[in-house]
Motif scaffolding. Structure first.
Motif, PDB file in Angstrom:
ATOM      1  N   THR A  30       0.806  -1.228   0.000  1.00  0.00           N
ATOM      2  CA  THR A  30       0.000   0.000   0.000  1.00  0.00           C
ATOM      3  C   THR A  30       0.839   1.277   0.000  1.00  0.00           C
ATOM      4  O   THR A  30       2.048   1.244   0.232  1.00  0.00           O
ATOM      5  CB  THR A  30      -0.904   0.028   1.250  1.00  0.00           C
ATOM      6  OG1 THR A  30      -0.077   0.216   2.408  1.00  0.00           O
ATOM      7  CG2 THR A  30      -1.706  -1.252   1.384  1.00  0.00           C
ATOM      8  N   ASP A  31       0.154   2.401  -0.197  1.00  0.00           N
ATOM      9  CA  ASP A  31       0.801   3.712  -0.092  1.00  0.00           C
ATOM     10  C   ASP A  31       1.234   4.009   1.341  1.00  0.00           C
ATOM     11  O   ASP A  31       2.004   4.940   1.575  1.00  0.00           O
ATOM     12  CB  ASP A  31      -0.155   4.820  -0.569  1.00  0.00           C
ATOM     13  CG  ASP A  31      -0.245   4.911  -2.083  1.00  0.00           C
ATOM     14  OD1 ASP A  31       0.605   4.310  -2.792  1.00  0.00           O
ATOM     15  OD2 ASP A  31      -1.176   5.575  -2.575  1.00  0.00           O
ATOM     16  N   GLN A  32       0.755   3.234   2.303  1.00  0.00           N
ATOM     17  CA  GLN A  32       1.147   3.401   3.711  1.00  0.00           C
ATOM     18  C   GLN A  32       2.367   2.539   4.045  1.00  0.00           C
ATOM     19  O   GLN A  32       2.715   2.372   5.207  1.00  0.00           O
ATOM     20  CB  GLN A  32      -0.025   3.048   4.644  1.00  0.00           C
ATOM     21  CG  GLN A  32      -1.154   4.057   4.610  1.00  0.00           C
ATOM     22  CD  GLN A  32      -1.966   3.985   3.320  1.00  0.00           C
ATOM     23  OE1 GLN A  32      -2.248   2.912   2.793  1.00  0.00           O
ATOM     24  NE2 GLN A  32      -2.325   5.143   2.785  1.00  0.00           N
ATOM     25  N   MET A  33       3.027   2.001   3.013  1.00  0.00           N
ATOM     26  CA  MET A  33       4.242   1.206   3.160  1.00  0.00           C
ATOM     27  C   MET A  33       4.001  -0.041   4.017  1.00  0.00           C
ATOM     28  O   MET A  33       4.730  -0.340   4.954  1.00  0.00           O
ATOM     29  CB  MET A  33       5.386   2.062   3.748  1.00  0.00           C
ATOM     30  CG  MET A  33       6.757   1.581   3.336  1.00  0.00           C
ATOM     31  SD  MET A  33       8.059   2.794   3.668  1.00  0.00           S
ATOM     32  CE  MET A  33       8.221   2.684   5.426  1.00  0.00           C
ATOM     33  N   THR A  34       2.943  -0.780   3.676  1.00  0.00           N
ATOM     34  CA  THR A  34       2.620  -2.015   4.377  1.00  0.00           C
ATOM     35  C   THR A  34       2.231  -3.102   3.378  1.00  0.00           C
ATOM     36  O   THR A  34       1.778  -2.800   2.276  1.00  0.00           O
ATOM     37  CB  THR A  34       1.436  -1.837   5.355  1.00  0.00           C
ATOM     38  OG1 THR A  34       0.280  -1.428   4.609  1.00  0.00           O
ATOM     39  CG2 THR A  34       1.736  -0.822   6.433  1.00  0.00           C
ATOM     40  N   TYR A  35       2.436  -4.355   3.793  1.00  0.00           N
ATOM     41  CA  TYR A  35       1.830  -5.506   3.140  1.00  0.00           C
ATOM     42  C   TYR A  35       0.618  -5.870   3.974  1.00  0.00           C
ATOM     43  O   TYR A  35       0.620  -5.679   5.193  1.00  0.00           O
ATOM     44  CB  TYR A  35       2.756  -6.721   3.157  1.00  0.00           C
ATOM     45  CG  TYR A  35       3.909  -6.724   2.187  1.00  0.00           C
ATOM     46  CD1 TYR A  35       3.757  -6.362   0.852  1.00  0.00           C
ATOM     47  CD2 TYR A  35       5.156  -7.171   2.602  1.00  0.00           C
ATOM     48  CE1 TYR A  35       4.829  -6.425  -0.025  1.00  0.00           C
ATOM     49  CE2 TYR A  35       6.225  -7.243   1.732  1.00  0.00           C
ATOM     50  CZ  TYR A  35       6.063  -6.869   0.418  1.00  0.00           C
ATOM     51  OH  TYR A  35       7.111  -6.938  -0.453  1.00  0.00           O
ATOM     52  N   ASP A  36      -0.377  -6.464   3.360  1.00  0.00           N
ATOM     53  CA  ASP A  36      -1.548  -6.894   4.129  1.00  0.00           C
ATOM     54  C   ASP A  36      -1.387  -8.315   4.682  1.00  0.00           C
ATOM     55  O   ASP A  36      -2.264  -8.796   5.384  1.00  0.00           O
ATOM     56  CB  ASP A  36      -2.833  -6.769   3.308  1.00  0.00           C
ATOM     57  CG  ASP A  36      -2.856  -7.666   2.085  1.00  0.00           C
ATOM     58  OD1 ASP A  36      -1.784  -8.139   1.645  1.00  0.00           O
ATOM     59  OD2 ASP A  36      -3.949  -7.894   1.545  1.00  0.00           O
ATOM     60  N   MET A 141       7.826  -3.619   5.641  1.00  0.00           N
ATOM     61  CA  MET A 141       7.229  -4.536   4.669  1.00  0.00           C
ATOM     62  C   MET A 141       8.029  -5.821   4.611  1.00  0.00           C
ATOM     63  O   MET A 141       8.876  -6.023   3.721  1.00  0.00           O
ATOM     64  CB  MET A 141       7.168  -3.869   3.293  1.00  0.00           C
ATOM     65  CG  MET A 141       6.288  -2.643   3.264  1.00  0.00           C
ATOM     66  SD  MET A 141       6.177  -1.909   1.619  1.00  0.00           S
ATOM     67  CE  MET A 141       5.056  -3.060   0.818  1.00  0.00           C
ATOM     68  N   THR A 142       7.780  -6.675   5.577  1.00  0.00           N
ATOM     69  CA  THR A 142       8.470  -7.966   5.645  1.00  0.00           C
ATOM     70  C   THR A 142       7.533  -8.997   6.257  1.00  0.00           C
ATOM     71  O   THR A 142       6.579  -8.665   6.936  1.00  0.00           O
ATOM     72  CB  THR A 142       9.777  -7.843   6.456  1.00  0.00           C
ATOM     73  OG1 THR A 142      10.499  -9.061   6.367  1.00  0.00           O
ATOM     74  CG2 THR A 142       9.517  -7.502   7.906  1.00  0.00           C
TER      75      THR A 142
END
Length: 149
Positions: A30-36, A141-142
């Motif tokens: 995401t634009d929030q620098m996260t993976y779901d 993001m890991t």
């Protein structure tokens, strides 16, 4: 006679769809620098496993680009460091890096990409990390990938 045949065909088709779903996963960056997702389990029954990376955001890849990279946990830091040196033109992955087991290309908002892993290259009990190799993104993001049952 017609009804049992229809039921059998429906069951066969649903089994085929179920098998295909088990051997792939969608993950969003995401634009929030996260993976779901923080964990991915690859069933032992899959000969290949596909990761579909989707970027539902709006920011371009030079601002908030994401990729999905798989490496052994112990290789993650060096893969990230070497990827940063390789730059955006190489999707922040050092060309020919044998420590990289699979990866997508770098994508921006609204884009998607996929990578397929031959599961014979993965070993149950080994520790695998997936991450975004865009500079500094791996701090948030890991996740972990395991070979399951």
């Amino acid at each position: 006679m017609f009804r049992p045949v229809v039921a059998l065909v429906a069951l066969t088709l649903s089994s085929a769809v179920w098998s295909a779903e088990q051997c792939s996963v969608d993950i969003h960056g995401t634009d929030q620098m996260t993976y779901d997702l923080k964990t991915i389990t690859v069933p032992k029954s899959c000969k290949t496993f596909t990761v579909n990376l989707l970027h539902p955001g709006t920011l371009p890849k030079n601002v908030m680009g994401h990729n999905w990279v798989l490496a052994k946990q112990e290789d993650m830091k060096e893969v990230i460091d070497d990827g940063a040196k390789a730059g955006e033109a190489n999707d922040y992955i050092q060309p020919g890096d044998k420590r990289v087991l699979a990866h997508t290309r770098l994508i921006g908002g609204g884009e998607k990409d996929s990578t397929t892993i031959t599961t014979a290259t993965l070993k149950a009990g080994d520790h695998y990390a997936f991450f975004c190799s865009y500079p500094f993104h791996s701090t948030m993001m890991t996740g972990t990938l395991t070979v399951g049952g």
